[in-house]
Scaffold this motif. Structure first.
Motif, PDB file in Angstrom:
ATOM      1  N   LYS A  47       0.831  -1.258   0.097  1.00 44.30           N
ATOM      2  CA  LYS A  47       0.122   0.063  -0.074  1.00 44.30           C
ATOM      3  C   LYS A  47       0.803   1.200  -0.158  1.00 44.30           C
ATOM      4  O   LYS A  47       0.440   2.204  -0.803  1.00 44.30           O
ATOM      5  CB  LYS A  47      -0.986   0.208   1.174  1.00 44.30           C
ATOM      6  CG  LYS A  47      -2.114  -0.949   1.038  1.00 44.30           C
ATOM      7  CD  LYS A  47      -3.016  -1.008   2.404  1.00 44.30           C
ATOM      8  CE  LYS A  47      -4.019  -1.751   2.264  1.00 44.30           C
ATOM      9  NZ  LYS A  47      -4.853  -1.823   3.482  1.00 44.30           N
ATOM     10  N   ALA A  48       1.897   1.316   0.971  1.00 47.59           N
ATOM     11  CA  ALA A  48       2.801   2.399   0.899  1.00 47.59           C
ATOM     12  C   ALA A  48       3.557   2.536  -0.532  1.00 47.59           C
ATOM     13  O   ALA A  48       3.475   3.774  -0.844  1.00 47.59           O
ATOM     14  CB  ALA A  48       3.678   2.142   1.832  1.00 47.59           C
ATOM     15  N   ALA A  50       2.488   1.702  -3.517  1.00 44.30           N
ATOM     16  CA  ALA A  50       1.336   2.030  -4.291  1.00 44.30           C
ATOM     17  C   ALA A  50       0.978   3.496  -4.027  1.00 44.30           C
ATOM     18  O   ALA A  50       1.084   4.369  -5.068  1.00 44.30           O
ATOM     19  CB  ALA A  50      -0.101   1.370  -4.141  1.00 44.30           C
ATOM     20  N   GLN A  51       1.204   4.217  -2.708  1.00 45.16           N
ATOM     21  CA  GLN A  51       0.779   5.561  -2.546  1.00 45.16           C
ATOM     22  C   GLN A  51       1.991   6.219  -3.384  1.00 45.16           C
ATOM     23  O   GLN A  51       1.712   7.534  -3.536  1.00 45.16           O
ATOM     24  CB  GLN A  51       0.711   5.697  -1.253  1.00 45.16           C
ATOM     25  CG  GLN A  51       0.369   7.091  -0.844  1.00 45.16           C
ATOM     26  CD  GLN A  51      -0.966   7.654  -1.341  1.00 45.16           C
ATOM     27  OE1 GLN A  51      -1.876   7.323  -1.416  1.00 45.16           O
ATOM     28  NE2 GLN A  51      -0.664   9.155  -1.627  1.00 45.16           N
ATOM     29  N   LYS A  52       2.976   5.904  -2.975  1.00 46.60           N
ATOM     30  CA  LYS A  52       4.374   6.489  -3.577  1.00 46.60           C
ATOM     31  C   LYS A  52       4.457   6.550  -4.918  1.00 46.60           C
ATOM     32  O   LYS A  52       4.673   7.686  -5.606  1.00 46.60           O
ATOM     33  CB  LYS A  52       5.694   5.596  -2.948  1.00 46.60           C
ATOM     34  CG  LYS A  52       5.754   5.817  -1.516  1.00 46.60           C
ATOM     35  CD  LYS A  52       6.533   7.292  -1.146  1.00 46.60           C
ATOM     36  CE  LYS A  52       6.784   7.313   0.435  1.00 46.60           C
ATOM     37  NZ  LYS A  52       7.105   8.580   0.705  1.00 46.60           N
ATOM     38  N   GLU A  53       4.060   5.491  -5.636  1.00 50.73           N
ATOM     39  CA  GLU A  53       3.980   5.495  -6.937  1.00 50.73           C
ATOM     40  C   GLU A  53       2.851   6.690  -7.586  1.00 50.73           C
ATOM     41  O   GLU A  53       3.198   7.240  -8.552  1.00 50.73           O
ATOM     42  CB  GLU A  53       3.633   3.946  -7.552  1.00 50.73           C
ATOM     43  CG  GLU A  53       4.646   3.226  -7.576  1.00 50.73           C
ATOM     44  CD  GLU A  53       4.267   1.791  -7.979  1.00 50.73           C
ATOM     45  OE1 GLU A  53       2.933   1.420  -8.273  1.00 50.73           O
ATOM     46  OE2 GLU A  53       4.965   1.000  -8.017  1.00 50.73           O
ATOM     47  N   VAL A  54       1.819   6.845  -6.834  1.00 48.36           N
ATOM     48  CA  VAL A  54       0.880   7.720  -7.193  1.00 48.36           C
ATOM     49  C   VAL A  54       1.218   9.152  -7.193  1.00 48.36           C
ATOM     50  O   VAL A  54       1.238   9.874  -7.941  1.00 48.36           O
ATOM     51  CB  VAL A  54      -0.602   7.717  -6.245  1.00 48.36           C
ATOM     52  CG1 VAL A  54      -1.366   8.724  -6.501  1.00 48.36           C
ATOM     53  CG2 VAL A  54      -1.171   6.404  -6.692  1.00 48.36           C
ATOM     54  N   GLU A  55       2.040   9.457  -5.989  1.00 49.73           N
ATOM     55  CA  GLU A  55       2.494  10.684  -5.555  1.00 49.73           C
ATOM     56  C   GLU A  55       3.607  10.868  -6.753  1.00 49.73           C
ATOM     57  O   GLU A  55       3.989  12.283  -7.330  1.00 49.73           O
ATOM     58  CB  GLU A  55       3.051  10.796  -4.350  1.00 49.73           C
ATOM     59  CG  GLU A  55       1.995  10.701  -3.061  1.00 49.73           C
ATOM     60  CD  GLU A  55       2.760  10.593  -1.714  1.00 49.73           C
ATOM     61  OE1 GLU A  55       3.965  10.428  -1.458  1.00 49.73           O
ATOM     62  OE2 GLU A  55       1.908  10.542  -0.770  1.00 49.73           O
TER      63      GLU A  55
END
Length: 172
Positions: A47-48, A50-55
């Motif tokens: 999840k972390a 994936a969030q970093k990839e979005v950012e």
């Protein structure tokens, strides 16, 4: 086979079976708990990530926008710089007198101012820059006498010539 030999064969087999059974039982319960915890940690990490990839994608989009804006600004600045250089060259050209033969200057200086005034007016009509160079190359008193004769007949032309002579300097 006798009982003694049979005991020697069965005892190690029984011990091996017991060890295998115990080793199979204990690791499953402790490994099972560890596997659950590890799975939760892996999911949290995923999840972390994936969030970093979005950012990261958002930052890349902003960076691309900023790069486009920077490139546009750079092109505008280069165009303005070119325009300024061209304007500066034109201004320099306007401020410098074209070279004129000293013999022509001396001829006009030696002319009677009353006769020279119409000739200067005609010359200014043909090429004002040459006329400005002529008057600028003359002795100040002699040029003043010619402009003095020109002023009553064409004050605007006399003023324009005076202004340009005052704003220009000879080419080095």
């Amino acid at each position: 086979m006798n009982v003694k030999n049979l005991a020697w064969v069965i005892a190690p087999l029984a011990l091996s079976a017991g060890v295998i059974w115990l080793s199979a039982q204990a690791p499953q319960t402790t490994e099972g708990v560890k596997m659950g915890e590890l799975a939760e940690k892996v999911q949290a990490r995923e999840k972390a990530v994936a969030q970093k990839e979005v950012e990261l994608r958002q930052m890349e989009e902003r960076l691309a926008t900023l790069q486009g804006s920077l490139e546009k600004d750079r092109n505008d600045l280069q165009n303005r710089e070119k325009a300024l250089q061209e304007a500066n060259l034109k201004l320099t050209a306007l401020k410098t007198r074209p070279p004129i033969d000293i013999q022509i200057i001396r001829t006009y200086e030696n002319m009677d101012p009353i006769a020279a005034a119409p000739a200067v007016k005609e010359l200014a009509g043909l090429n004002q820059d040459v006329c400005v160079s002529l008057l600028g190359g003359m002795q100040a008193k002699k040029a003043a006498r010619i402009l003095d004769q020109l002023a009553p007949k064409d004050a605007k032309l006399a003023a324009q010539l005076s202004e340009k002579v005052g704003l220009t300097r000879p080419k080095e």
